[in-house]
Design a protein around this motif. Structure first.
Motif, PDB file in Angstrom:
ATOM      1  N   PRO A  42       2.271  -5.061  -3.171  1.00 19.19           N
ATOM      2  CA  PRO A  42       1.001  -4.621  -2.533  1.00 19.19           C
ATOM      3  C   PRO A  42       1.172  -2.898  -2.166  1.00 19.19           C
ATOM      4  O   PRO A  42      -0.131  -2.921  -2.330  1.00 19.19           O
ATOM      5  N   ASP A  43       1.604  -1.971  -2.445  1.00 17.34           N
ATOM      6  CA  ASP A  43       2.302  -0.854  -1.970  1.00 17.34           C
ATOM      7  C   ASP A  43       2.175  -0.334  -3.446  1.00 17.34           C
ATOM      8  O   ASP A  43       3.203   0.450  -2.855  1.00 17.34           O
ATOM      9  N   CYS A  44       1.843  -1.381  -4.353  1.00 24.45           N
ATOM     10  CA  CYS A  44       2.634  -0.188  -6.210  1.00 24.45           C
ATOM     11  C   CYS A  44       3.921  -0.658  -6.418  1.00 24.45           C
ATOM     12  O   CYS A  44       4.626  -0.180  -7.210  1.00 24.45           O
ATOM     13  N   MET A  45       4.867  -0.780  -4.768  1.00 26.32           N
ATOM     14  CA  MET A  45       6.476  -1.295  -4.635  1.00 26.32           C
ATOM     15  C   MET A  45       6.891  -2.823  -4.923  1.00 26.32           C
ATOM     16  O   MET A  45       6.246  -3.664  -4.405  1.00 26.32           O
ATOM     17  N   GLY A 202      -1.593  -0.864  -0.725  1.00 29.16           N
ATOM     18  CA  GLY A 202      -1.965   0.186   0.279  1.00 29.16           C
ATOM     19  C   GLY A 202      -1.043   0.605  -0.979  1.00 29.16           C
ATOM     20  O   GLY A 202      -0.676  -0.011  -2.128  1.00 29.16           O
ATOM     21  N   GLN A 203      -0.375   1.887  -0.672  1.00 25.01           N
ATOM     22  CA  GLN A 203       0.328   2.653  -1.934  1.00 25.01           C
ATOM     23  C   GLN A 203       1.662   3.859  -1.474  1.00 25.01           C
ATOM     24  O   GLN A 203       1.490   4.242  -0.039  1.00 25.01           O
ATOM     25  N   TYR A 204       2.525   3.054  -1.540  1.00 33.35           N
ATOM     26  CA  TYR A 204       4.196   4.175  -1.593  1.00 33.35           C
ATOM     27  C   TYR A 204       3.778   5.049  -1.684  1.00 33.35           C
ATOM     28  O   TYR A 204       4.971   5.988  -1.039  1.00 33.35           O
ATOM     29  N   ASN A 205       3.991   5.213  -3.478  1.00 33.76           N
ATOM     30  CA  ASN A 205       4.746   6.203  -3.909  1.00 33.76           C
ATOM     31  C   ASN A 205       3.587   7.195  -4.758  1.00 33.76           C
ATOM     32  O   ASN A 205       4.271   7.386  -5.261  1.00 33.76           O
ATOM     33  N   CYS A 206       2.092   6.660  -3.967  1.00 30.99           N
ATOM     34  CA  CYS A 206       1.708   7.801  -4.601  1.00 30.99           C
ATOM     35  C   CYS A 206       0.482   7.963  -3.330  1.00 30.99           C
ATOM     36  O   CYS A 206       0.244   6.597  -2.322  1.00 30.99           O
ATOM     37  N   GLN A 230      -1.994  -4.399  -8.452  1.00 31.14           N
ATOM     38  CA  GLN A 230      -2.654  -5.126  -7.130  1.00 31.14           C
ATOM     39  C   GLN A 230      -2.097  -4.004  -5.994  1.00 31.14           C
ATOM     40  O   GLN A 230      -3.508  -4.039  -5.369  1.00 31.14           O
ATOM     41  N   CYS A 231      -2.037  -2.533  -6.455  1.00 36.01           N
ATOM     42  CA  CYS A 231      -2.592  -1.957  -5.217  1.00 36.01           C
ATOM     43  C   CYS A 231      -3.425  -0.827  -5.699  1.00 36.01           C
ATOM     44  O   CYS A 231      -3.741   0.233  -4.510  1.00 36.01           O
TER      45      CYS A 231
END
Ligand SMILES: [Cu+2]
Length: 582
Positions: A42-45, A202-206, A230-231
């Motif tokens: 969901p948050d790219c992870m 959401g986006q965790y690492n970008c 997905q993110c």
């Protein structure tokens, strides 16, 4: 698995509205859902133990009209845990067993079994649903529940189109680890969320805030999407010169949030399924358990796109980047980046700013007003404490511990051995100093229930006090099941007689969730008009886990037959077994 919408012959229910006998047909909306673990990013992870519904995260949106019957056949496909779903903001009139609270309204649905939720959505509004067993909400068990006005009826505001945003916060650790850490001696706090999700993205690492190939202020690279991730961000497609309704609900585990749309003011029109006296804002705060509708008008001409920005308030946001979505004008290419930086969220610890927003919320003229007098008043002081070394939250020095038997069944059938039969304290000592940590750091733990007199007017005065560490205090959003309450007011310090005259009895908003600010009080009024057993608790998931809630029972003798499936555990389960043997 698509929802079905029909009017079975045996369920042809005609509800009569208005003086002239306009007939509106209530329908039945049916869903077949399987709750399962799934993996996703969901948050790219990538994460393994997301709780989804029919392989979707967030769960499917329920769409119904006021007066409809909603039927959800919920099958538990988790391999290691029970499950329930709470329909947040739906009052469950005559169906208290469908409130979806484990150990309160029903037994957890056993692995492999199906439970039939069957309830009426009586009032139009923006609602959501979520897990209410352990910390399953934090694992992703949630979705929107949107109730439109009855056919032929109109909302008191106009709009050409609508969108919804379900806001949540996201951790990369599993809820099992989180629960373990919270129970540890000493407690190992779960910390701040890794990311914020908007409709599960959401986006965790970008970061979206800068173009790909550049670096954001927080050092994160700009996101590069091919389109299938997905993110990838939510994009809300709008036309110029139109009016839109944005429905926003927050099911965060922890975070208080603030929502802004770049270059567009918003008119607040609905809160928790109740109409507001409209007022304009540039941004608004939303706490876990709350929902709002806002109306915004798009520019008559635009060759730009704009950011929708969601940031954290009430907690230090440096560890959790803001969540972003894009308002895309159909007159512009979707690939065109918004010209400006996303709107910045107001300073997290400016509580005066938060209070000024809460104090602007009034009921729409003509809304139901509260009784002028109350019959009973309960004072609930929240403190942070220890119990046998564990960190707890306590109400009047009692931390809530649920039992194995759902209260609704044990009270209805007089099973007095199922929970603590003492009455929990209705107030706290007059001498208590809320500006200091609790003089006795230890609390007790109990399953006791507040038995409320049926058909009366109750006030609850929430009183916030210093935590275990001097000077520390938090915002707690309190959510009441089975009712809306009027929010009569907020104040500083300890509630006292002099505050009485400042309570708003003219146009207080009806809500199902209200916050109590650090070092302050919040006054609520409601009627005990809904037979059942209802949780009233802080909607911050770890706080509830640590005991921050109370149980209200009212008119339980008036509850008609509870389905056996809701009772098949603990002492009510034994009762059913012995009945079947006789
Ligand atoms: Cu709390």
């Amino acid at each position: 698995m698509a929802p079905s919408r029909h009017t079975p012959m045996c369920l042809l229910v005609y509800l009569c509205f208005g003086l002239f006998g306009m007939f509106v047909r209530a329908e039945e909306v049916t869903y077949n859902w399987e709750v399962n673990y799934m993996s996703g990013a969901p948050d790219c992870m990538e994460k393994e133990d997301i709780i989804g519904i029919n392989g979707q995260f967030p769960g499917p949106t329920i769409n119904a009209r006021a007066g409809d019957n909603v039927v959800v056949y919920l099958t538990n496909k988790l391999h290691d845990d029970g499950v329930v779903i709470h329909w947040h903001g739906i009052r469950q009139l005559k169906t208290p067993w469908a409130d979806g609270t484990a150990a309160i309204s029903q037994c957890p649905i056993k692995i492999g079994e199906t439970f039939k939720y069957n309830f009426t959505v009586e009032k139009a509004g923006t609602y959501f649903y979520h897990g209410h067993l352990g910390m399953q909400r934090s694992a992703g068990l949630y979705g929107m529940l949107i109730v439109d006005v009855e056919e032929g009826k109109k909302e008191p505001f106009h709009y050409d189109g609508e969108f919804s945003l379900l806001l949540s916060d996201w951790w990369h650790t599993s809820i099992k680890d989180q629960e373990h850490d919270l129970n540890a001696v000493p407690m190992n706090w779960i910390g701040e969320a890794q990311s914020l999700l908007l409709n599960g993205k959401g986006q965790y690492n970008c970061t979206l805030a800068v173009p790909a190939n550049s670096k954001g202020a927080n050092g994160l690279p700009g996101c590069k999407f091919t389109g299938n991730e997905q993110c990838a961000p939510n994009i809300l497609d709008v036309e110029p010169g139109k009016t839109y309704r944005l429905r926003v609900a927050s099911t965060t585990a922890l975070a208080a949030l603030n929502v802004a749309i770049e270059s567009h003011n918003m008119m607040m029109v609905e809160a928790d399924g109740n109409y507001l006296q409209p007022f304009w804002v540039k941004d608004f705060d939303i706490y876990s358990g709350e929902s709002y509708s806002v109306i915004f008008r798009t520019h008559t001409r635009s060759s730009n796109n704009y950011w929708i920005s969601v940031g954290i308030r009430g907690r230090d946001p440096t560890k959790t980047a803001r969540g972003l979505a894009m308002l895309h004008y159909k007159s512009t290419k979707v690939s065109k980046r918004p010209m400006h930086h996303p709107p910045t969220t107001h300073r997290w610890n400016d509580y005066a700013y938060s209070k000024s927003f809460s104090n602007k919320i009034f009921a729409l003229t003509g809304s139901p007003t509260p009784p002028v007098n109350y019959d009973h008043r309960i004072f609930l002081l929240n403190t942070q404490n220890y119990f046998e070394g564990q960190t707890k939250w306590a109400i009047n020095n009692v931390s809530l511990m649920l039992t194995d038997t759902p209260y609704l069944g044990s009270i209805r059938y007089g099973l007095t051995g199922s929970f603590d039969q003492n009455s929990p304290p209705l107030t706290y000592p007059d001498t208590y100093d809320i500006t200091k940590p609790p003089p006795n750091p230890n609390c007790t733990v109990s399953s006791a229930v507040y038995t409320l007199e049926f058909g009366k007017t109750y006030d609850v005065i929430l009183q916030n006090a210093d935590m275990l560490k001097a000077g520390d205090g938090e915002i707690h959003p309190w959510h009441l099941h089975g009712h809306d309450f009027w929010v009569l007011g907020y104040g500083e310090g300890k509630f006292s007689k002099k505050d009485e005259k400042n309570l708003n009895l003219e146009n207080p908003p009806l809500r199902n969730t209200a916050v109590v600010f650090p070092g302050g009080w919040t006054a609520l009024r409601f009627m005990t008009d809904n037979p059942g057993v209802w949780a009233f608790h802080c909607h911050i998931e770890p706080h509830l886990h640590m005991g921050m809630g109370v149980i209200f029972a009212e008119g339980v003798h008036l509850v008609r037959k509870i389905p056996d499936e809701a009772l098949s555990c603990g002492d009510t389960g034994k009762m059913l077994m012995s009945q079947n043997h006789n």
